[in-house]
Write an enzyme that holds these catalytic residues in place. Structure first.
Site, PDB file in Angstrom:
ATOM      1  N   VAL A 114       2.183   4.902  -0.087  1.00 14.05           N
ATOM      2  CA  VAL A 114       1.797   6.536   0.495  1.00 14.05           C
ATOM      3  C   VAL A 114       2.829   7.408  -0.315  1.00 14.05           C
ATOM      4  CG1 VAL A 114       1.755   8.015   2.318  1.00 14.05           C
ATOM      5  CG2 VAL A 114       0.479   5.541   2.387  1.00 14.05           C
ATOM      6  N   PRO A 120       0.856  -1.135  -0.070  1.00 17.12           N
ATOM      7  CA  PRO A 120      -0.058   0.128   0.011  1.00 17.12           C
ATOM      8  C   PRO A 120       0.901   1.243  -0.022  1.00 17.12           C
ATOM      9  CG  PRO A 120      -0.103  -1.127   2.131  1.00 17.12           C
ATOM     10  CD  PRO A 120       0.650  -2.047   1.389  1.00 17.12           C
ATOM     11  N   ASP A 129       5.905   2.081   1.941  1.00 18.55           N
ATOM     12  CA  ASP A 129       4.943   0.888   2.296  1.00 18.55           C
ATOM     13  C   ASP A 129       4.270   1.265   3.892  1.00 18.55           C
ATOM     14  OD1 ASP A 129       3.771  -1.367   3.012  1.00 18.55           O
ATOM     15  OD2 ASP A 129       5.234  -2.624   2.174  1.00 18.55           O
ATOM     16  N   HIS A 130       3.067   1.482   3.656  1.00 17.33           N
ATOM     17  CA  HIS A 130       2.262   1.967   4.645  1.00 17.33           C
ATOM     18  C   HIS A 130       2.100   0.490   5.771  1.00 17.33           C
ATOM     19  CE1 HIS A 130       0.218   4.674   7.538  1.00 17.33           C
ATOM     20  NE2 HIS A 130      -0.043   5.293   6.359  1.00 17.33           N
ATOM     21  N   ARG A 131       2.463  -0.570   5.476  1.00 17.68           N
ATOM     22  CA  ARG A 131       2.457  -1.659   6.330  1.00 17.68           C
ATOM     23  C   ARG A 131       3.407  -1.604   7.291  1.00 17.68           C
ATOM     24  NH1 ARG A 131       2.623  -6.693   1.935  1.00 17.68           N
ATOM     25  NH2 ARG A 131       4.229  -5.201   1.257  1.00 17.68           N
TER      26      ARG A 131
END
Length: 446
Positions: free
Chosen positions: A243, A241, A417-419
């Site tokens: 950002v 994901p 990576d927003h994880r």
């Protein structure tokens, strides 16, 4: 008695399954020595030269330049006991066990010969179990493999020795008209160009491969570096994901420091670019935000924190986008980073980047500013968690101490990576990089 061995295409990197044959460095009847380069191939990672592990005489070339070959496929046959009396003709009927014999690993090439039957693919070479007819020494029109870069759809045709001569003399093959059969560029053409007597050829006057005049369209097969890059970017875009955050900074102090350092004795002969400052800033900022240098391991359900920075530098090359790494970039000085960047980009543009040099990166910088672009939303490389885009440096009106002045201004964009990285960590890292570029003296506090 002659002893025939078949040389299979080996896996030159981790997990490659196929490669394109660019150019043969030998012909049928040539005598070769151990570790002599016999073929140039293009994998999904880079162009690679393959050495032969035996000495002997080449009796067959099973594939032609331009073909796609699966790993394990026999690409040539040779007689390793040329003192025998048998002619090369029986090479095609060599015992099956010759094809199944394991090839001794070469340094940098750890795979073994794979003696399995493979399903024939369109445009690819068949497996070793069904060797092709011997490839005779080609006529000049077919001798040149299109190993040169595309420019405007035109691929200059020339043999590898001629390409090397042109490179040594600083001659651009795209500017020459080939006088040999089929428009192939000869040694004489290159030498005439070096003497200033060779006519140039307009790019538009040469039909491009794959061009259909009826539809006015040109179709180019998706393979090699372009195919691998596309697959990696799709995987990343649909897995991590993304950002993206943006920051505009005044880098006038950095540019002033650059000019001072370029005149210093310590940096004499060093190509000091703004990208070197960005690389140093990334390495310093990563110390305070280690999440930037971590990666999400989906299989193990773990976040892996790296205590080293293998810094990837996205480089545009004639074969497509490649991302070679500066190993342990966090341990290098500004001068060492500048030297590493020069070597890395020169090697990439010449197509000499090895597959190993593009593995195991932890963070990537892409310099879109070199194309005059201000910013972008870069896609994270698989196996990493963030990528920084560095924009063009422009003279821009900027408020300084309440007064509008013309300053050197740059835009940065960070995709992450927003994880792995929360908005706080991403923002703090980007702010740190910006502060280091806006005022390099801040580095003493890290």
């Amino acid at each position: 008695m002659p002893e025939y061995k078949q040389f299979p295409l080996s896996d030159t990197a981790e997990g490659l399954t196929e490669a394109d044959i660019l150019a043969w460095r030998v012909q049928v009847g040539d005598t070769v020595t151990v570790n002599q380069i016999v073929v140039e191939i293009e994998t999904a990672k880079a162009a690679v030269e393959l050495p032969i592990p035996w000495a002997g005489v080449i009796t067959e070339l099973h594939v032609e330049p331009g073909q796609t070959v699966e790993v394990g496929t026999a690409i040539l046959t040779m007689d390793v006991d040329p003192g025998g009396t048998a002619a090369p003709a029986p090479a095609a009927a060599a015992p099956a066990e010759a094809a199944e014999e394991e090839m001794k690993p070469l340094v940098g090439y750890g795979s073994k010969a794979v003696a399995t039957k493979r399903r024939a693919r369109k445009g690819s070479a068949v497996a070793a179990a069904a060797p092709a007819a011997p490839v005779a020494t080609p006529a000049p029109a077919a001798a040149a493999a299109p190993a040169a870069p595309l420019r405007g759809g035109y691929v200059p045709l020339a043999k590898p020795p001629v390409r090397k001569l042109a490179k040594d003399l600083g001659i651009d093959l795209h500017s020459l008209t080939g006088t040999a059969d089929g428009g192939v560029i000869s040694r004489a053409d290159v030498e005439r160009a070096a003497n200033g007597s060779a006519p140039a050829v307009p790019l538009a006057a040469t039909p491009a491969a794959g061009y259909d005049p009826a539809t006015r369209e040109r179709r180019v097969p998706i393979k090699g570096v372009r195919k691998a890059t596309a697959a990696a970017m799709v995987q990343s875009a649909y897995t991590a994901p993304h950002v993206t955050e943006f920051l505009t900074i005044d880098v006038t102090p950095m540019m002033e420091l650059r000019e001072r350092l370029k005149k210093s004795r310590e940096f004499a002969g060093t190509k000091l670019t703004p990208l070197a400052f960005a690389a140093k800033a990334v390495c310093l900022a990563a110390r305070r935000t280690p999440d930037i240098n971590a990666v999400w391991d989906e299989a193990a359900q773990e976040i892996v924190y790296k205590e080293y920075v293998h810094l990837g530098i996205a480089a545009a090359t004639p074969r497509g986008l490649v991302v070679p790494k500066i190993r342990d970039a966090d341990t290098k000085s500004l001068k060492d980073l500048a030297g590493a960047l020069t070597e890395l980009t020169d090697t990439a543009r010449e197509g000499r980047t090895t597959p190993a040099a593009m593995l195991n990166g932890t963070f990537t910088i892409t310099n879109v500013g070199v194309f005059g672009v201000d910013t972008g939303t870069p896609i994270i490389n698989p196996g990493e968690s963030a990528i920084l885009a560095v924009g063009a440096i422009r003279d821009t009106p900027w408020v300084v101490d309440g007064q509008v002045r013309v300053r050197k201004v740059m835009q940065l964009s960070l995709s992450f990576d927003h994880r792995v990285i929360d908005g706080q960590q991403g923002s703090e890292f980007l702010a740190d990089v910006g502060a280091l570029l806006a005022d390099p003296a801040v580095a003493i506090s890290y």
